[in-house]
Structures are given as C-alpha cells and as structure tokens.
Design a protein around this motif. Sequence first.
Motif, PDB file in Angstrom:
ATOM      1  N   GLY A 188       0.915  -1.039   0.270  1.00 52.22           N
ATOM      2  CA  GLY A 188      -0.007   0.373   0.178  1.00 52.22           C
ATOM      3  C   GLY A 188       1.044   1.687  -0.225  1.00 52.22           C
ATOM      4  O   GLY A 188       0.677   2.635   0.005  1.00 52.22           O
ATOM      5  N   VAL A 189       2.050   0.973  -0.326  1.00 53.76           N
ATOM      6  CA  VAL A 189       2.964   2.380  -0.083  1.00 53.76           C
ATOM      7  C   VAL A 189       2.650   2.851  -1.406  1.00 53.76           C
ATOM      8  O   VAL A 189       2.884   3.969  -0.965  1.00 53.76           O
ATOM      9  N   ARG A 190       2.014   2.809  -2.880  1.00 58.91           N
ATOM     10  CA  ARG A 190       1.902   3.699  -3.981  1.00 58.91           C
ATOM     11  C   ARG A 190       0.615   4.867  -2.766  1.00 58.91           C
ATOM     12  O   ARG A 190       0.350   5.636  -2.836  1.00 58.91           O
ATOM     13  N   ALA A 191      -0.338   4.251  -2.279  1.00 56.72           N
ATOM     14  CA  ALA A 191      -1.386   4.690  -2.235  1.00 56.72           C
ATOM     15  C   ALA A 191      -1.499   6.087  -1.174  1.00 56.72           C
ATOM     16  O   ALA A 191      -1.956   6.397  -0.638  1.00 56.72           O
ATOM     17  N   HIS A 192      -0.709   5.356  -0.026  1.00 61.41           N
ATOM     18  CA  HIS A 192       0.394   6.049   1.537  1.00 61.41           C
ATOM     19  C   HIS A 192       0.388   6.841   0.516  1.00 61.41           C
ATOM     20  O   HIS A 192       0.470   8.926   1.191  1.00 61.41           O
ATOM     21  N   LEU A 193       1.062   7.432   0.546  1.00 59.67           N
ATOM     22  CA  LEU A 193       2.024   8.196  -0.646  1.00 59.67           C
ATOM     23  C   LEU A 193       1.298   9.842  -1.349  1.00 59.67           C
ATOM     24  O   LEU A 193       1.196  10.765  -0.965  1.00 59.67           O
ATOM     25  N   GLY A 209      16.919 -10.357   0.041  1.00 65.37           N
ATOM     26  CA  GLY A 209      17.725  -9.180  -0.083  1.00 65.37           C
ATOM     27  C   GLY A 209      17.163  -7.803   0.462  1.00 65.37           C
ATOM     28  O   GLY A 209      17.378  -6.658  -0.295  1.00 65.37           O
ATOM     29  N   LEU A 210      15.997  -7.717   1.037  1.00 63.82           N
ATOM     30  CA  LEU A 210      15.356  -6.282   1.280  1.00 63.82           C
ATOM     31  C   LEU A 210      14.717  -5.869   2.894  1.00 63.82           C
ATOM     32  O   LEU A 210      14.798  -6.846   3.473  1.00 63.82           O
ATOM     33  N   THR A 211      15.714  -5.237   3.278  1.00 65.82           N
ATOM     34  CA  THR A 211      15.600  -5.147   4.474  1.00 65.82           C
ATOM     35  C   THR A 211      14.543  -3.501   4.492  1.00 65.82           C
ATOM     36  O   THR A 211      13.920  -3.363   3.782  1.00 65.82           O
ATOM     37  N   GLY A 212      14.152  -3.026   5.666  1.00 64.36           N
ATOM     38  CA  GLY A 212      12.993  -2.353   6.552  1.00 64.36           C
ATOM     39  C   GLY A 212      13.298  -1.167   5.061  1.00 64.36           C
ATOM     40  O   GLY A 212      14.576  -1.023   5.304  1.00 64.36           O
ATOM     41  N   ARG A 213      12.263   0.121   5.284  1.00 65.35           N
ATOM     42  CA  ARG A 213      12.226   0.943   4.717  1.00 65.35           C
ATOM     43  C   ARG A 213      10.924   1.805   5.391  1.00 65.35           C
ATOM     44  O   ARG A 213      10.265   1.546   5.921  1.00 65.35           O
ATOM     45  N   MET A 214      11.405   2.690   5.141  1.00 69.15           N
ATOM     46  CA  MET A 214      11.148   4.325   5.873  1.00 69.15           C
ATOM     47  C   MET A 214      10.536   5.214   4.419  1.00 69.15           C
ATOM     48  O   MET A 214      12.116   6.112   4.030  1.00 69.15           O
ATOM     49  N   VAL A 215       9.558   5.311   4.515  1.00 66.05           N
ATOM     50  CA  VAL A 215       9.362   6.101   2.985  1.00 66.05           C
ATOM     51  C   VAL A 215       8.126   7.490   3.342  1.00 66.05           C
ATOM     52  O   VAL A 215       7.477   7.490   4.585  1.00 66.05           O
ATOM     53  N   VAL A 216       8.495   8.655   3.183  1.00 67.35           N
ATOM     54  CA  VAL A 216       7.724   9.595   3.030  1.00 67.35           C
ATOM     55  C   VAL A 216       7.437  10.376   2.115  1.00 67.35           C
ATOM     56  O   VAL A 216       8.730  10.393   0.520  1.00 67.35           O
ATOM     57  N   ALA A 217       6.460  11.408   1.628  1.00 64.94           N
ATOM     58  CA  ALA A 217       6.044  12.095   0.348  1.00 64.94           C
ATOM     59  C   ALA A 217       6.613  13.122   0.279  1.00 64.94           C
ATOM     60  O   ALA A 217       7.182  13.511   1.381  1.00 64.94           O
ATOM     61  N   VAL A 218       7.262  13.355  -0.667  1.00 69.75           N
ATOM     62  CA  VAL A 218       7.916  14.857  -1.298  1.00 69.75           C
ATOM     63  C   VAL A 218       6.820  15.699  -1.703  1.00 69.75           C
ATOM     64  O   VAL A 218       6.037  15.111  -2.655  1.00 69.75           O
ATOM     65  N   ARG A 219       6.086  16.074  -1.940  1.00 66.87           N
ATOM     66  CA  ARG A 219       5.155  17.154  -2.261  1.00 66.87           C
ATOM     67  C   ARG A 219       4.861  18.789  -2.489  1.00 66.87           C
ATOM     68  O   ARG A 219       5.465  19.628  -1.201  1.00 66.87           O
ATOM     69  N   VAL A 220       3.870  19.600  -3.562  1.00 68.04           N
ATOM     70  CA  VAL A 220       4.682  20.599  -2.732  1.00 68.04           C
ATOM     71  C   VAL A 220       3.144  21.301  -3.205  1.00 68.04           C
ATOM     72  O   VAL A 220       2.566  20.410  -4.610  1.00 68.04           O
ATOM     73  N   GLY A 221       2.467  21.108  -1.954  1.00 66.47           N
ATOM     74  CA  GLY A 221       0.193  21.820  -2.802  1.00 66.47           C
ATOM     75  C   GLY A 221      -0.074  20.028  -3.150  1.00 66.47           C
ATOM     76  O   GLY A 221      -0.018  19.166  -2.108  1.00 66.47           O
TER      77      GLY A 221
END
Length: 514
Positions: A188-193, A209-221
């Motif tokens: 659900g990453v895309r929907a969250h972003l 071969g995938l560790t955990g990730r923290m992701v945050v959106a980069v947004r303008v307006g």
Amino acid sequence: MVRLDRLVNVLGGYGVRLCCCPVPRSVELRGVVLRDATDDRAEVGDVFLAVGAGSVAEAVRAAVSARAAVVLVRGGEELLADAVAQGQAAGVAVMLADPALSWSQLAGVVYGLVLEGRETESGRGPTDLFALADSLAATTGGAVTIEDPLARVLAYSGPQQEVDAARRETILGRQVPAWVRELFDAAGVRAHLLASDDPLFVAGDPGRGLTGRMVVAVRVGRELLGAVWVACPAPLAGQRRVALTDGARIVALHLLRSRASADLERQVESEWVIRLLEGTADAATVLSQLGLPPGPARVVAVRAHAGEERHAAVLLAFEQATTGFGWSRPGRSALVGSSVHTILPGEQVSAARDWLAALRAALPATVVVSAGISAVADPADLPAARQEAEECLALHEMSTAGTAPPAYDESWDEILLQRLRTAARVGRASARGPVADLRRHDGEHGTGYVATLRAWLEAQGDLAVAGARLGVHGNTVRNRLRKMSEVTALGLDDPAKRVAMMIDLAALSDSHNR
C-alpha cells in the motif's frame, strides 16, 4: 561552487563563446554579480553579467572592479577582436553571448549553475540533491534514496556500511526494480504516498535481500513530486522521524528549483530547434550550439494523449524527450503546438523507431502515442523534413492500433495520396471529366463503372487480372469498358490520360477502397 571550465562547457551549449581566458579554467566560481546602472554600490563576485554595458571595455572595467574572473557580454562577431584585446589586457576571461539569448535566460543558467553547482534533470543547471541525501542519511542513520513519482532515482546518499541487494540494484539501474515495486505496491505504499504526508514504515523481506524502509512523500500543494526512502530495520522515531519529514520539505523546494531551471533550459533548446525547423537560422551554427553533429538527421513528430486529455500527455512526452544529460540524449526537441518535434542525428530509421519505443516505454501505460518520421535530411533541409514528419504523424493517427510509426522514405506514396484526398475534400478535385462522368452514371443507374476502371488501371490493362479483382470474367471487363466509352471519352490508349484518371481515382477514394 563550480569551476570556470564547467561554466564554459555549459554555456557553450547555448551559443556562448569563450573569447579569451587569461585565468586558469580550473578557477572556482562562488558568486555572480549583475550590473546595475542605477546603483553605485560596489559588488564583488566571480562571474560578472554586463547587462546594459555600452562597450566591451566598459564591461571589462566593471568586471575588474567586481574582482570577477569572467565577464559575460552580449554581442555579435564584431565584438570578438575587442573582447580578446580587453580581456587579455585586464586579466579577465571574456565570454561573448549570441544576441538571440536574452539576459534572463543567461542569468537563470548562470545563477543556478554557480550558486547551486549540480545538474538538473535535463542535464545542466542546479540541484544539490546528492548533498541533501548525504545530510539526511547522517541525521536519520540510514541509507537514503530520493526518487521521482515513477520510482526513478534522483539522488542517493554515499556508501553506507549496510546496503541491501535491493538498494544496490536500484542505484545501478537508476530505477527501483520491478520486483521491489510489486512488494511496495502490495504493502500500500503508492496509495499512502498519494494520500498522506506522514512517514510510512515498510517491513523488509530478508529472503529476497530487502531490509526495512521508511518512506515519506515529497509534495508541493497537492502534487506528488517524489519520495524519500531511508533503509532502517525498524520505524524511525523521535528526532530521526522529524529529520525525515523536515528533509522531505527541503527536497520539495530543491525539486521545484530543479524543475524551474530545467524548464528554462528546455525553453532555450526549443527556441533553437524551432529556428532550425523553420529555416530561419544558420543551420550548421545552431546544430553546433545544440551539441548535434552537422551530418544527416531525421525529424520525428510525436503526439500523445490519455483518453480525452490532449495536453498533459504531450507535456509528459516533451519532458521525457528532454530529460537527461545533453551528451547522453541523441536528439534535441521542441514543443510545437500540440506535438513534440525532435531532431535525431543519423540515417537509420530503425534508430528513430528505437528512440520512439524508449519514449513510449517511459510514459504511463494509459498514454497513446502517435508519431511520424521524416526522410533523411541535411541541415539545410530540416524545414522540409518537418513537413514530412508531420504528414507521417497524421498518417499514423489514422492507422490501426499497433502500427509502426511511418517514415517518409517508406510511405511517400501514402503521403502523396493523402495530399490528393485533402485537396479533393476542399473542393479542388475536378467535377468534370471521365471519372466524374462515370461516378454520376453509377449513381443514376447502379452500374459499377468506376470500380471497373480502377481495377483495369491497377491491373495495367490486363483483363484477366482486372476480372479477378472484380470477381468476373475478363470478357465482362472488356464489355464494360466498351459501354463505358459510350458514356464518356476515356482515352485508354493515351498514357497521360491513364495517369490522370488514376490520380483522380486515388484522390477521391478512401484508403480501404485502394
């Protein structure tokens, strides 16, 4: 910070010439001074923009007062000798800009390059996203990747002690691998972003071969510009989480500046390309300024749409066509009305089709792309090649889905017939003559004389072949021709009249009747 050598190379792509260089090209440039005739206060900087200077001597004197290493002057060839003499005498590098370049265009590139010192998405100009990624990695404690909305890598932090296979593959390919995107989509990453500005933790998959990730959106307006990813075994908390969210806002500002600079460069490139396609410029000079070889080239015209939306998809195609380092992009493009026109060096039509395939693959799946390719053209013939590409584009738009984009040297006959049909639709077709007489007779009496004439002409007078096309015996064709000669003067023995009738039939027929 950027070196003088870099400034010279970048501005050279816009037609700015280094006239003399009595200073080392390795000198570092840290500031820009814009001449202000209304302000007597002294300003100091390494690059002096001599806006409004009355002469080269005046510009050089002002640059010396500003302790500048290089001065930019706008002017033509007549200033070259003076620029060399004045610059050498004062110990200041002098760069001469083509008068076609505005000071606003020059200032945008120079300020961006000198003050921010990295590359834009289009290959020239500002962004220090790599330095920002390093800073975020230091404050969050994990390897950082900055990506655009299509999961393409914009920047990444320097080497970290723990780097998983997914990150290595992402950096090497400059894009998130398909298998990683599938995992993130399932989480659900895309929907969250798209919906939230809060950071999201995605658990890893050690087996792949995938560790955990923290992701945050980069947004303008409301616009999503990308995302910041941090490799971490557990969700970030406290100051590290705050650093990530604050960092995303800073990334957004950098991406906006990068976009503005890239747009400026695209505008400059477009203006030069349009001048070539309109035939209003010295072709060899402009090709050199665009960084294109002087040999043969093809013009490619592209139009794109997604459903009923006709404009956004074209802008996406233009952005994609002009994304990348100048030396790594094979062509140079302009946005002309509702289509993208690109000059591609080389003679092989396969190379043009490969370029189109790559462009199409980089666009969203919902975008429909139509294109036309000109025949090979010398620089002076690019205006004619533009027309050929546009006509091939119109032909492609009328063709069935999945058809390869036509090239003029392969489809010139279709283009010629399309021109004839266009002339017929605007009333330039003959309303009198043998074909018109037979068409009227068919309408009044239900005969098939026009079809018979077409079959006979296409069979080059072979009655058996013509009959096979019509599904009748050859003698039937002979009898029809005799009756047709009673309706109108066909003149089938005259080669010129046969050619004229074939043209008349082609102009008034639809492609499915040919």
